[in-house]
Motif scaffolding. Structure first.
Motif, PDB file in Angstrom:
ATOM      1  N   LEU A   1       0.847  -1.196   0.000  1.00  0.00           N
ATOM      2  CA  LEU A   1       0.000   0.000   0.000  1.00  0.00           C
ATOM      3  C   LEU A   1       0.882   1.246   0.000  1.00  0.00           C
ATOM      4  N   PHE A   2       0.554   2.188  -0.898  1.00  0.00           N
ATOM      5  CA  PHE A   2       1.309   3.434  -0.995  1.00  0.00           C
ATOM      6  C   PHE A   2       0.334   4.603  -0.981  1.00  0.00           C
ATOM      7  N   ASP A   3       0.844   5.767  -0.576  1.00  0.00           N
ATOM      8  CA  ASP A   3       0.062   6.987  -0.709  1.00  0.00           C
ATOM      9  C   ASP A   3      -0.082   7.317  -2.197  1.00  0.00           C
ATOM     10  N   ALA A   4      -1.215   7.899  -2.582  1.00  0.00           N
ATOM     11  CA  ALA A   4      -1.468   8.187  -3.995  1.00  0.00           C
ATOM     12  C   ALA A   4      -0.449   9.168  -4.566  1.00  0.00           C
ATOM     13  N   LYS A   5       0.227   9.945  -3.708  1.00  0.00           N
ATOM     14  CA  LYS A   5       1.216  10.908  -4.190  1.00  0.00           C
ATOM     15  C   LYS A   5       2.424  10.228  -4.829  1.00  0.00           C
ATOM     16  N   VAL A   6       2.567   8.915  -4.623  1.00  0.00           N
ATOM     17  CA  VAL A   6       3.698   8.207  -5.228  1.00  0.00           C
ATOM     18  C   VAL A   6       3.613   8.244  -6.746  1.00  0.00           C
ATOM     19  N   LEU A   7       2.396   8.425  -7.273  1.00  0.00           N
ATOM     20  CA  LEU A   7       2.226   8.484  -8.727  1.00  0.00           C
ATOM     21  C   LEU A   7       2.752   9.780  -9.326  1.00  0.00           C
ATOM     22  N   ASP A   8       3.018  10.784  -8.489  1.00  0.00           N
ATOM     23  CA  ASP A   8       3.570  12.052  -8.976  1.00  0.00           C
ATOM     24  C   ASP A   8       5.071  11.943  -9.246  1.00  0.00           C
ATOM     25  N   ILE A   9       5.673  10.838  -8.867  1.00  0.00           N
ATOM     26  CA  ILE A   9       7.122  10.663  -9.065  1.00  0.00           C
ATOM     27  C   ILE A   9       7.358  10.211 -10.504  1.00  0.00           C
ATOM     28  N   THR A  10       7.866  11.119 -11.344  1.00  0.00           N
ATOM     29  CA  THR A  10       8.133  10.824 -12.762  1.00  0.00           C
ATOM     30  C   THR A  10       9.603  10.465 -12.948  1.00  0.00           C
ATOM     31  N   ASP A  11       9.943  10.085 -14.207  1.00  0.00           N
ATOM     32  CA  ASP A  11      11.346   9.764 -14.523  1.00  0.00           C
ATOM     33  C   ASP A  11      12.244  10.977 -14.325  1.00  0.00           C
ATOM     34  N   ASP A  12      11.744  12.178 -14.674  1.00  0.00           N
ATOM     35  CA  ASP A  12      12.551  13.391 -14.495  1.00  0.00           C
ATOM     36  C   ASP A  12      12.838  13.638 -13.018  1.00  0.00           C
ATOM     37  N   VAL A  13      11.839  13.412 -12.168  1.00  0.00           N
ATOM     38  CA  VAL A  13      12.037  13.589 -10.730  1.00  0.00           C
ATOM     39  C   VAL A  13      13.071  12.593 -10.207  1.00  0.00           C
ATOM     40  N   LEU A  14      12.947  11.336 -10.640  1.00  0.00           N
ATOM     41  CA  LEU A  14      13.915  10.322 -10.209  1.00  0.00           C
ATOM     42  C   LEU A  14      15.320  10.665 -10.682  1.00  0.00           C
ATOM     43  N   ALA A  15      15.426  11.146 -11.950  1.00  0.00           N
ATOM     44  CA  ALA A  15      16.735  11.496 -12.494  1.00  0.00           C
ATOM     45  C   ALA A  15      17.354  12.657 -11.711  1.00  0.00           C
ATOM     46  N   ALA A  16      16.533  13.654 -11.360  1.00  0.00           N
ATOM     47  CA  ALA A  16      17.044  14.796 -10.605  1.00  0.00           C
ATOM     48  C   ALA A  16      17.511  14.367  -9.217  1.00  0.00           C
ATOM     49  N   LYS A  17      16.711  13.522  -8.552  1.00  0.00           N
ATOM     50  CA  LYS A  17      17.097  13.033  -7.226  1.00  0.00           C
ATOM     51  C   LYS A  17      18.368  12.191  -7.298  1.00  0.00           C
ATOM     52  N   PHE A  18      18.472  11.357  -8.361  1.00  0.00           N
ATOM     53  CA  PHE A  18      19.663  10.520  -8.522  1.00  0.00           C
ATOM     54  C   PHE A  18      20.892  11.394  -8.747  1.00  0.00           C
ATOM     55  N   SER A  19      20.730  12.457  -9.544  1.00  0.00           N
ATOM     56  CA  SER A  19      21.854  13.356  -9.813  1.00  0.00           C
ATOM     57  C   SER A  19      22.309  14.054  -8.535  1.00  0.00           C
TER      58      SER A  19
END
Length: 389
Positions: free
Chosen positions: A265-283
């Protein structure tokens, strides 16, 4: 033991002094409150209020005399409150703060036979510490039990006494056997007096949030009534205006709360995490890891490119200072430092060559500064490295 004449005179003077000094007070019940507990309450109220106890007849007589001596005094309303085992807590401070102090000064008490229960009493499930020979006692009270680890254990939570019921001998014995003191006693607030007005003590539960909520409900009801009657008011005008203009400011639909995915079970806000967001966080994480690795001197895949660039800058700076040694990458820098004009004239020719040469020289200088900053990282690795480390 009746009070002496001197003691009564002192008491009357004391109560009249308090009635003159203070404009607010609590009428409190003091059932099951001992003198020691009352003294501790007085100590807690020092500087904030004063407690006055006494016989109802004396208090009523004192109030009547005070009103006769001070016609129009609003304290006459207190006379009717002198019924039962009551007392007064006088204050000029914040009533909410004084109430908090009074509610904190309570003591736990066992259930006595024939006492009226001030609250529900629930016996929790679990071990009782009683040996198996006392099972019949629990059966008499119709309490389900079992034997576990050599002692009686109550199977489920049991509501033993309801609020307002008289405590029976069996109930009192059980609570005593289990070491439970279910009741608490203290100064129980009955009424609040404020400059001539008497209120129920529950009025202190009305906070700003409660008032705001009630006002909002009343405003909504007024707006609905005004719209239904076609009679404009300040409450209905905004709604009428929106209806005339055909504006629907709100949207309603299925509101996403949670997401279920194969047992998780996840909060619905997890769907707001896009590839660009992941790439920025990874960087960001990669930059932080590289900086930490360089600071600790511990090489990682994230820090190695920066380490190589820093090493190149160090070797280049030493090589430029040597006359008898060089290498291919350093030759370009040495040649530029020996004759910068050679690079400035390389792109010149034709009309306006002077301006083009100046622009080319400026461009070469900027490139030289960038390469000096990153140690030639752009040429060697195909991209910048994000700065010095």
């Amino acid at each position: 033991m009746p009070l002496s004449a001197e003691r009564k005179t002192w008491y009357f003077e004391r109560m009249k002094e308090l009635l003159t000094t203070y404009t607010k007070c609590f009428i409190v019940e003091v059932d099951n409150v001992g003198s020691n507990q009352l003294q501790k309450t007085r100590i807690s109220l020092r500087g904030k209020g004063e407690v006055l106890m006494g016989k109802n007849t004396m208090m009523r007589k004192c109030i009547r005399e005070y009103v006769e001596e001070n016609p129009g005094a609003p304290v006459e309303a207190l006379e009717a409150s002198c019924r039962g085992n009551v007392g007064f807590v006088f204050t000029n401070g914040d009533l909410g703060e004084v109430r908090t102090i009074l509610e904190e000064n309570v003591r736990p008490a066992p259930a006595k036979v024939s006492a009226i229960a001030p609250c529900d009493v629930i016996v929790p499930k679990g071990p009782t510490g009683c040996d198996p020979g006392q099972t019949a006692f629990f059966q008499t009270l119709q309490i389900g039990t079992k034997i576990a680890r050599g002692q009686i254990e109550i199977v489920n939570d049991i509501q033993l006494i309801n609020e307002g019921d008289k405590v029976t001998a069996s109930q009192a014995a059980l609570l005593q056997k289990l070491g439970i003191e279910p009741f608490t006693y203290g100064l129980n607030l009955k009424q609040v007096y404020d400059n001539g007005s008497l209120f129920d003590a529950k009025v202190l539960d009305i906070t700003d949030d409660v008032l705001a909520a009630k006002f909002s409900e009343a405003l909504s009801a007024l707006a609905a009534l005004s719209l239904a009657l076609g009679f404009p008011t300040q409450a209905s005008v905004p709604h009428a205006l929106l209806q005339k203009l055909g504006i629907e400011p709100f949207t309603y639909g299925l509101n996403l709360k949670q997401v279920y995915d194969n047992g998780s079970l996840f909060d619905a806000k997890v769907l707001d995490i896009t590839d660009d967001v992941l790439a920025a966080k990874f960087s960001e994480a990669l930059s932080a890891l590289a900086a930490l690795s360089l600071a600790l001197g511990f090489p990682t895949q994230a820090s190695v490119p920066h380490s190589i660039a820093n090493a190149f800058k160090a070797v280049l700076s030493v090589t430029i200072g040597l006359d008898n040694y060089s290498f291919d990458k350093a030759d370009t820098y040495k040649e530029y430092l020996a004759d910068p004009s050679k690079f400035a004239s390389a792109g010149g020719g034709g009309g306006g060559g002077g301006d083009a040469g100046a622009a080319e020289e400026e461009k070469e200088e900027e490139e030289e500064e960038e390469e000096a900053d990153i140690g030639g990282g752009a040429d060697m690795f195909g991209g910048d490295d994000g700065g010095d480390y």
